[in-house]
Enzyme design. Sequence first.
Site, PDB file in Angstrom:
ATOM      1  N   GLU A 138       0.796  -1.226   0.000  1.00 17.79           N
ATOM      2  CA  GLU A 138       0.000   0.000   0.000  1.00 17.79           C
ATOM      3  C   GLU A 138       0.831   1.279   0.000  1.00 17.79           C
ATOM      4  O   GLU A 138       0.785   2.068   0.945  1.00 17.79           O
ATOM      5  CB  GLU A 138      -0.950   0.013   1.205  1.00 17.79           C
TER       6      GLU A 138
ATOM      7  N   GLU B 267      -5.113  -8.744   1.289  1.00 19.90           N
ATOM      8  CA  GLU B 267      -5.727  -8.406   2.584  1.00 19.90           C
ATOM      9  C   GLU B 267      -7.222  -8.217   2.385  1.00 19.90           C
ATOM     10  O   GLU B 267      -7.643  -7.594   1.414  1.00 19.90           O
ATOM     11  CB  GLU B 267      -5.193  -7.087   3.173  1.00 19.90           C
TER      12      GLU B 267
HETATM   13  C1  GBH Z   1      -4.298  -2.034   5.663  1.00 22.39           C
HETATM   14  O1  GBH Z   1      -4.449  -0.691   5.459  1.00 22.39           O
HETATM   15  C2  GBH Z   1      -2.908  -2.274   6.128  1.00 22.39           C
HETATM   16  O2  GBH Z   1      -2.112  -2.848   5.125  1.00 22.39           O
HETATM   17  C3  GBH Z   1      -2.814  -3.068   7.396  1.00 22.39           C
HETATM   18  O3  GBH Z   1      -1.540  -2.957   7.946  1.00 22.39           O
HETATM   19  C4  GBH Z   1      -3.892  -2.607   8.350  1.00 22.39           C
HETATM   20  O4  GBH Z   1      -3.763  -3.179   9.615  1.00 22.39           O
HETATM   21  C5  GBH Z   1      -5.216  -2.973   7.739  1.00 22.39           C
HETATM   22  O5  GBH Z   1      -5.354  -2.459   6.458  1.00 22.39           O
HETATM   23  C6  GBH Z   1      -6.416  -2.524   8.558  1.00 22.39           C
HETATM   24  O6  GBH Z   1      -6.471  -1.141   8.637  1.00 22.39           O
HETATM   25  O7  GBH Z   1      -9.712   7.913   5.599  1.00 22.39           O
HETATM   26  O8  GBH Z   1      -8.405   9.018   3.916  1.00 22.39           O
HETATM   27  O9  GBH Z   1      -7.305   7.957   5.758  1.00 22.39           O
HETATM   28  C7  GBH Z   1      -5.715  -0.264   5.039  1.00 22.39           C
HETATM   29  C8  GBH Z   1      -5.605   1.194   4.829  1.00 22.39           C
HETATM   30  C9  GBH Z   1      -7.597   2.195   5.465  1.00 22.39           C
HETATM   31  C10 GBH Z   1      -6.360   2.947   3.555  1.00 22.39           C
HETATM   32  C11 GBH Z   1      -8.700   3.139   5.101  1.00 22.39           C
HETATM   33  C12 GBH Z   1      -7.457   3.899   3.260  1.00 22.39           C
HETATM   34  C13 GBH Z   1      -9.085   5.330   4.321  1.00 22.39           C
HETATM   35  C14 GBH Z   1      -8.368   6.525   3.846  1.00 22.39           C
HETATM   36  N1  GBH Z   1      -6.800   1.820   4.335  1.00 22.39           N
HETATM   37  N2  GBH Z   1      -8.120   4.262   4.506  1.00 22.39           N
HETATM   38  S1  GBH Z   1      -8.463   7.960   4.837  1.00 22.39           S
END
Ligand code: GBH
Length: 464
Positions: free
Chosen positions: A165, A363
């Site tokens: 990511e 994931e």
């Molecule tokens: C993943 O990220 C990770 O790879 C992992 O490490 C983590 O534990 C898992 O998911 C659970 O979170 O609201 O604009 O900040 C997911 C990351 C989360 C990215 C939601 C986008 C919303 C963007 N995503 N996020 S914002």
Amino acid sequence: MPSQFPHGFVWGAATAAYQTEGAVHADGRTPSIWDTFSHTPGRVRAGDTGDIADDHYHRYDQDVRLMSQLGLGAYRFSVSWPRVQPTGRGPASQAGLDFYRRLVDDLLAHGIQPVLTLYHWDLPQELEDAGGWPERETAHRFADYAQLVAGALGDRVQEWITLNEPWCSAFLGYATGVHAPGRTDAAAALRAAHHLSLAHGLGVQALRATLPRRARVAVALNPNAVRARSASAEDEDARRRIDALANRIFTGPMLHGAYPADLFTDTAAITDWSFVQADDARTIRQPLDWLGINYYTPSVVSAATGDRPPSGPTAYPGAEEVTFHQPPGTRTAMGWTVDPSGLYELLMRFCREVPGLPLAITENGAAYDDKPDDRGAVHDPERIRYLHTHLETLLRALADGADVWGYFVWSLLDNFEWAHGYSKRFGVVYVDYETLERVPKTSARWYREVIRTGQLTVGKQKFS
Ligand code: GBH
């Protein structure tokens, strides 16, 4: 629609180093940006840090036994860069590499395929002190690190992922600052995005030069399933902007060898992109053996509604006018809407966009407020429902021609959920943070049945 997953479909679970390992001072490991960030007051909920986490570093053999009991075919984990190359450059730490050798050998002895992610957000602090991802140099440091790990583990690991990511590393790390290193500089975030892509390209080259031919190399993205709230031209333009800043900023160079032109126009007020050098696009587009997709929830956007003032720095520089809306449906403990249709959309999009590129779901999962009952059992029917509906959707995508070889639930264990600390539990296995005892949740038993039968129906009757 078929109810059976294809023969040979790979069932896995995923974790990441800083979220699970703990042992942050063991064997010469130095701080990563996440150690610094989590030890800075006010950055992580309740002052939680990854100092101990699940103590997976010392308990990996127990965790591999758990995986074996689940019947997992594969385990996706990440290597902690500062554990194996403490200064981010130069010599390896043999003790650090030995940990991953022992882990991998134990997995192989249990018939579990290791899937190794090189970078899941824990940059050595020394490299951040030298400028971090906004600096081009960091991409070269990553390629050296990739070569070092490939040299040490290439004889026993077949599946390699460069970055996890990169969108999060760039925009949550350098634009909103909710992730390490906590900077809030939109121009730096766009530079970081480019240098992460460059690191991926250089990293793939280094891996190909070092790994045996049978090795497979991939990247794990978190593509955003973004929809416009209405069919109006304004809302459609909002969707296009977020698609550029969340998706095409990486898929452009990585899969097609060019940045999308609209990204440059949309961000022109923030940067002139002069840090992109002539050959970079060619370096970044390296043939991949498969693409990893991390999926949790879709997004709904519209043009500015004007009913709320912008709150803090944006994760989407150049799209400040775009408003995000909560999609309808039930929500997880993260507040994320449960909606598997975004997964279908993304799988079909990639199979159309890059024909012949196999996919894996690297994931997928959900956080809920899991608590042991008075007999110590942890019942998590909502998680079973979440996983069930997403796997149903995956079956539909497979039937419609998507080439998906595996599925990795996030996560094997409850763990350090970044800025949320230990308050959010994603595991199919519960972790008691007082005793570090592992307790498989009902979802773990359900998942074991899905794996055993390759079917969803059995699991449903028995567990819901
Ligand atoms: C993943 O990220 C990770 O790879 C992992 O490490 C983590 O534990 C898992 O998911 C659970 O979170 O609201 O604009 O900040 C997911 C990351 C989360 C990215 C939601 C986008 C919303 C963007 N995503 N996020 S914002």
